[in-house]
Design an enzyme around this catalytic site. Structure first.
Site, short mmCIF file in Angstrom:
data_model
loop_
_atom_site.label_atom_id
_atom_site.label_comp_id
_atom_site.label_asym_id
_atom_site.label_seq_id
_atom_site.Cartn_x
_atom_site.Cartn_y
_atom_site.Cartn_z
CE1 TYR A 92 -4.06 -1.66 5.03
CE2 TYR A 92 -3.49 0.25 4.57
CZ TYR A 92 -3.79 -0.96 4.01
OH TYR A 92 -3.77 -1.30 2.69
CB SER B 222 -1.08 -0.16 1.19
OG SER B 222 -1.52 1.29 1.44
#
Length: 330
Positions: A217, A204
């Protein structure tokens, strides 16, 4: 002593004159420009070269490859990847939560590609008892999987201290540990049989910067990218390509269970659909280890070429309390 003092004074005078001269100012500017050029060119030259290269058919790239495995395959990026791999002529193992949506995707792919073989493995990659790995191993032991996409993951938002530890550990297992263990299984099998193939990680843009209010995350995606880079160094020469892809936000159900954060809503404005990604994700495999897709990912990577990561994290730590998301969740 006087002679030594004279020599010292002369040297000091010469150094002072040099430092104050225009030549040294020009030299310093040239050095900074040179270092800046290296910093940005080392990113942009490979990025642009790969961007202009054609996307790849993995069945043709890894001659003899018959099977691919995709985690998080029931929806979003994973489903789009499974569709693309099937269209390229590969049979696909779909790994996802044991839910109705996995059955629906499985039947949809079988109907669209009757000439391909599909297998579904309904497991929870967040379980810490290792049961998911045993099931994946058992249900793939009779096939050679040469293309692996570690795509599964989810995001927890809100304050780290306000999130239950069990949920944090589940998130860590799904995003990090499961990908590492699955990679170990299939890398080992490929090396033992001297098969060529690839391991691809859906990381990501969050991997490249501090992410307050979604601390785990960003941390797990940083791990995924670093893990991919390290493993790539070990197995590239032995015929296995490893790549971590950093997509910008994707318009899927990925964010449905996350708290509504202002920062998240802002970046979702730049979201692309999952079907736009697979061909772009196949492009860098075997050509580059990290690959950024989309404006947000590219912007984040270049931001941290302007600022040191530690400095940027310090800056955010000093200012995070002024953010709307902080005030709403504190």
């Amino acid at each position: 002593m006087d002679a030594m003092r004279s020599v010292f004074d002369l040297a000091h005078s010469n150094v002072k004159s040099f430092v104050q001269s225009e030549d040294v100012h020009v030299f310093v500017l040239i050095m900074f420009a040179f270092l800046g050029a290296i910093t940005y060119l080392s990113y942009w030259v490979p990025k642009l070269i790969v961007s202009f290269m054609p996307t790849q058919n993995l069945k043709k790239k890894y001659k003899g490859a018959k099977w691919a495995l995709v985690t998080g395959a029931s929806s979003g990026i994973g489903k789009s990847l499974a569709k693309e791999l099937a269209e390229q002529g590969l049979n696909v193992v779909l790994v996802s939560l044991k839910e109705t949506i996995l059955d629906e995707t499985f039947e949809e792919l079988k109907k669209k590609h009757p000439e391909r073989e599909f297998r579904k493995i309904g497991v929870n990659l967040g379980l810490r008892d290792g049961s998911y790995l045993r099931e994946i191993e058992e249900k793939t032991k009779d096939i050679d999987v040469q293309v692996v996409f570690n795509n599964a993951g989810f995001m927890l938002t809100g304050f780290f201290d306000k999130t239950k530890l069990d949920l944090l550990m589940t998130n860590h297992e799904c995003n990090c540990t499961s990908a590492m263990q699955i990679t170990h299984v299939f890398v080992k099998r490929m090396l033992e049989k001297k098969l060529k193939g690839c391991i691809v990680f859906t990381s990501s843009a969050a991997a490249c910067q501090p992410t307050p209010f979604s601390a785990l995350y960003g941390a797990t995606k940083s791990y995924i990218s670093a893990f991919a880079a390290n493993v790539a160094c070990e197995v590239k020469s032995r015929g296995i390509d490893v790549c971590a892809v950093h997509p910008s936000p994707v318009a899927s159900n990925f964010y449905d269970k996350a708290h509504k954060l202002d920062a998240l809503a802002f970046f979702q404005k730049f979201a692309v659909t999952p079907d736009q990604l697979p061909k772009e994700m196949l492009r860098p495999i075997g050509r580059i280890v990290w690959y950024d897709i989309g404006f947000v990912a590219i912007a984040f990577r270049n931001l941290l070429k302007m600022f040191d990561y530690g400095f940027f994290a310090t800056l955010i730590s000093w200012t995070a309390h002024t953010m709307g998301d902080y005030k709403k969740n504190v």
